[in-house]
Design an enzyme around this catalytic site. Structure first.
Site, PDB file in Angstrom:
ATOM      1  N   GLU A 175      34.603  39.283  38.850  1.00  0.00           N
ATOM      2  CA  GLU A 175      34.086  40.643  38.399  1.00  0.00           C
ATOM      3  C   GLU A 175      33.262  40.774  37.291  1.00  0.00           C
ATOM      4  O   GLU A 175      32.309  41.504  37.029  1.00  0.00           O
ATOM      5  CB  GLU A 175      35.255  41.658  38.359  1.00  0.00           C
ATOM      6  CG  GLU A 175      35.715  41.669  39.902  1.00  0.00           C
ATOM      7  CD  GLU A 175      37.035  42.679  40.115  1.00  0.00           C
ATOM      8  OE1 GLU A 175      37.937  42.511  39.177  1.00  0.00           O
ATOM      9  OE2 GLU A 175      36.647  43.826  40.457  1.00  0.00           O
ATOM     10  N   ALA A 232      42.437  39.409  35.958  1.00  0.00           N
ATOM     11  CA  ALA A 232      43.258  40.194  35.005  1.00  0.00           C
ATOM     12  C   ALA A 232      44.607  39.723  34.767  1.00  0.00           C
ATOM     13  O   ALA A 232      45.150  38.818  35.662  1.00  0.00           O
ATOM     14  CB  ALA A 232      43.339  41.422  35.673  1.00  0.00           C
ATOM     15  N   GLY A 264      39.348  39.414  38.449  1.00  0.00           N
ATOM     16  CA  GLY A 264      38.398  40.075  37.094  1.00  0.00           C
ATOM     17  C   GLY A 264      37.581  39.028  36.678  1.00  0.00           C
ATOM     18  O   GLY A 264      36.532  39.504  35.931  1.00  0.00           O
ATOM     19  N   GLU A 299      42.634  39.417  45.171  1.00  0.00           N
ATOM     20  CA  GLU A 299      43.333  40.469  44.846  1.00  0.00           C
ATOM     21  C   GLU A 299      44.376  40.716  45.929  1.00  0.00           C
ATOM     22  O   GLU A 299      45.250  40.999  45.864  1.00  0.00           O
ATOM     23  CB  GLU A 299      42.853  41.716  44.405  1.00  0.00           C
ATOM     24  CG  GLU A 299      42.157  41.552  42.910  1.00  0.00           C
ATOM     25  CD  GLU A 299      40.852  41.102  42.724  1.00  0.00           C
ATOM     26  OE1 GLU A 299      40.297  40.002  43.825  1.00  0.00           O
ATOM     27  OE2 GLU A 299      40.299  40.881  41.749  1.00  0.00           O
TER      28      GLU A 299
HETATM   29  N1  CAA Z   1      47.009  36.308  35.084  1.00  0.00           N
HETATM   30  C1  CAA Z   1      48.061  35.704  34.294  1.00  0.00           C
HETATM   31  N2  CAA Z   1      48.399  34.217  33.947  1.00  0.00           N
HETATM   32  C2  CAA Z   1      47.470  33.424  34.729  1.00  0.00           C
HETATM   33  C3  CAA Z   1      46.723  33.893  35.744  1.00  0.00           C
HETATM   34  C4  CAA Z   1      46.327  35.275  35.625  1.00  0.00           C
HETATM   35  N3  CAA Z   1      45.548  35.875  36.487  1.00  0.00           N
HETATM   36  N4  CAA Z   1      45.987  32.827  36.268  1.00  0.00           N
HETATM   37  C5  CAA Z   1      46.445  31.733  35.835  1.00  0.00           C
HETATM   38  N5  CAA Z   1      47.682  32.258  34.811  1.00  0.00           N
HETATM   39  C6  CAA Z   1      48.602  31.449  34.193  1.00  0.00           C
HETATM   40  C7  CAA Z   1      49.653  30.912  35.058  1.00  0.00           C
HETATM   41  O1  CAA Z   1      50.637  31.715  35.156  1.00  0.00           O
HETATM   42  C8  CAA Z   1      50.078  29.442  34.205  1.00  0.00           C
HETATM   43  O2  CAA Z   1      50.822  29.750  33.212  1.00  0.00           O
HETATM   44  P1  CAA Z   1      52.255  29.285  32.843  1.00  0.00           P
HETATM   45  O3  CAA Z   1      51.880  27.871  32.414  1.00  0.00           O
HETATM   46  O4  CAA Z   1      52.827  30.008  31.613  1.00  0.00           O
HETATM   47  O5  CAA Z   1      53.109  29.190  34.115  1.00  0.00           O
HETATM   48  C9  CAA Z   1      48.885  29.132  33.710  1.00  0.00           C
HETATM   49  O6  CAA Z   1      47.859  30.206  33.649  1.00  0.00           O
HETATM   50  C10 CAA Z   1      48.260  27.876  34.432  1.00  0.00           C
HETATM   51  O7  CAA Z   1      48.103  28.269  35.753  1.00  0.00           O
HETATM   52  P2  CAA Z   1      48.536  27.668  37.077  1.00  0.00           P
HETATM   53  O8  CAA Z   1      49.798  26.707  36.799  1.00  0.00           O
HETATM   54  O9  CAA Z   1      48.448  28.714  38.317  1.00  0.00           O
HETATM   55  O10 CAA Z   1      47.381  26.617  37.313  1.00  0.00           O
HETATM   56  P3  CAA Z   1      46.923  26.067  38.717  1.00  0.00           P
HETATM   57  O11 CAA Z   1      46.089  24.851  38.533  1.00  0.00           O
HETATM   58  O12 CAA Z   1      48.235  25.506  39.545  1.00  0.00           O
HETATM   59  O13 CAA Z   1      46.520  27.223  39.564  1.00  0.00           O
HETATM   60  C11 CAA Z   1      44.626  28.950  39.954  1.00  0.00           C
HETATM   61  C12 CAA Z   1      45.193  27.472  39.075  1.00  0.00           C
HETATM   62  C13 CAA Z   1      44.449  28.583  41.343  1.00  0.00           C
HETATM   63  C14 CAA Z   1      43.609  29.391  39.419  1.00  0.00           C
HETATM   64  C15 CAA Z   1      46.090  29.778  39.613  1.00  0.00           C
HETATM   65  O14 CAA Z   1      46.534  30.184  38.494  1.00  0.00           O
HETATM   66  C16 CAA Z   1      45.961  31.406  40.161  1.00  0.00           C
HETATM   67  O15 CAA Z   1      45.819  31.312  41.576  1.00  0.00           O
HETATM   68  N6  CAA Z   1      45.807  32.437  39.372  1.00  0.00           N
HETATM   69  C17 CAA Z   1      45.553  33.615  39.767  1.00  0.00           C
HETATM   70  C18 CAA Z   1      44.505  33.983  40.293  1.00  0.00           C
HETATM   71  C19 CAA Z   1      44.464  35.696  40.658  1.00  0.00           C
HETATM   72  O16 CAA Z   1      45.110  35.890  41.594  1.00  0.00           O
HETATM   73  N7  CAA Z   1      43.541  36.310  40.112  1.00  0.00           N
HETATM   74  C20 CAA Z   1      43.378  37.904  40.451  1.00  0.00           C
HETATM   75  C21 CAA Z   1      44.157  38.468  39.381  1.00  0.00           C
HETATM   76  S1  CAA Z   1      44.333  40.255  39.842  1.00  0.00           S
HETATM   77  C22 CAA Z   1      42.982  40.735  39.199  1.00  0.00           C
HETATM   78  O17 CAA Z   1      42.010  40.307  38.694  1.00  0.00           O
HETATM   79  C23 CAA Z   1      42.893  42.559  39.524  1.00  0.00           C
HETATM   80  C24 CAA Z   1      41.494  43.223  39.164  1.00  0.00           C
HETATM   81  O18 CAA Z   1      40.622  42.990  39.920  1.00  0.00           O
HETATM   82  C25 CAA Z   1      41.453  43.996  38.250  1.00  0.00           C
END
Ligand code: CAA
Length: 259
Positions: free
Chosen positions: A115, A66, A112, A135
């Site tokens: 999911e 998400a 998500g 999460e």
């Molecule tokens: N939401 C918003 N933006 C996201 C994102 C997310 N889930 N995942 C990645 N991005 C964005 C980053 O902020 C970044 O944007 P900027 O260039 O503007 O800074 C861009 O995508 C590239 O990401 P990274 O620089 O972080 O890339 P990386 O290669 O260093 O890492 C990754 C990759 C390990 C996937 C890392 O991006 C990450 O950990 N992302 C989040 C994963 C996460 O926690 N997902 C769960 C979300 S909560 C959820 O899903 C709730 C639910 O169940 C309803």
């Protein structure tokens, strides 16, 4: 159909849907969820669509979850609303669709994103994909059905370990625990998903839908056996059943019309 966050096209009765926010690793913001709800409803009501392949743009991510930036200031009530709306209109809608959905997991499938893949009926993953529900690293739990569908797919012990540790698994580990159906080289991802749907396309569409409904009932309803009995009975009323049996008796290939 023209969307801002999705690319969608039909080729040979398969609807290809690509989540197209590559810069944000295809994170699911509200606008994308609204468009997904629309394209899922379209697939369901369009006879030309015999199956759907869902994937993410680029080679890095299927969907990285998400959109964290969008819900950063949410209250509890807003969070609950987000999960309820998303679950009903997108995640449950995919699972309950009469059309088979395959997630073609081309990279990170996190939160998500995993999911979404788990709501699909089948999952094919690229060998480079990484999957997880991280999460709890954000002080949250999965909110789009992840605690339920991961448990259904891999069992309670493994689901608790994956969710509470926020661990990521590789595609080959995901295959071992039953989280994905197949792993293939990135270049073969679509080929494998198409191979499965091309087989399904030759089968009776109403029977395929009845099978999905009955199998879903095994995990989501009180009495899946009763649903199977009722769906079995309904199949006898279809023209596809008459066609399938006639084709068998005449020793020819069946031609199903989905009626
Ligand atoms: N939401 C918003 N933006 C996201 C994102 C997310 N889930 N995942 C990645 N991005 C964005 C980053 O902020 C970044 O944007 P900027 O260039 O503007 O800074 C861009 O995508 C590239 O990401 P990274 O620089 O972080 O890339 P990386 O290669 O260093 O890492 C990754 C990759 C390990 C996937 C890392 O991006 C990450 O950990 N992302 C989040 C994963 C996460 O926690 N997902 C769960 C979300 S909560 C959820 O899903 C709730 C639910 O169940 C309803």
């Amino acid at each position: 159909m023209a969307y801002q966050n999705l690319i969608s096209e039909i080729k040979e009765n398969i609807l290809y849907v690509t989540i197209n926010r590559e810069k944000a690793l295809n994170a699911l913001n509200k606008a994308t969820l609204t468009e997904l709800a629309d394209v899922i409803a379209y697939a369901d009501k369009t006879a030309e669509v015999r199956g759907v392949i869902l994937t993410g743009a680029g080679e890095k991510a299927f969907v990285a979850g998400a959109d964290i930036k969008e819900f950063a200031d949410y209250t509890g009530e807003q969070g609950e609303g987000l999960a309820r709306e998303g679950q009903i209109n997108v995640f449950d809608a995919i699972e309950n669709s009469t059309k088979p959905f395959i997630a073609a997991i081309n990279g990170f499938a996190l939160g998500g994103g995993l999911e979404l893949a788990m709501a699909c009926h089948m999952r094919v993953a690229s060998e480079t994909a990484k999957l997880g529900l991280p999460e709890v690293t954000l002080g949250l739990i999965p909110g789009y059905g992840g605690t339920q569908r991961l448990t259904q797919l891999v069992g309670k012990g493994k689901a608790i370990e994956l969710i509470t540790t926020a661990g990521m698994v590789t595609a080959s580990e995901a295959l071992k625990i039953g989280l994905v159906n197949h792993t293939v080289a990135q270049a073969d991802l679509m080929v494998k998903a198409e191979e499965i749907l091309n087989l399904i396309k030759q089968r009776a569409p109403l029977a395929v839908a009845a099978a999905i409904k009955s199998i879903n009932a095994s995990v989501n309803e009180g009495n899946g056996f009763e649903i199977e009995i009722a769906e079995f009975g309904k199949c006898f009323e279809t023209k596809d059943f008459k066609e399938g049996v006639s084709a068998f008796i005449d020793k020819r290939k069946a031609f199903f019309k989905g009626n």
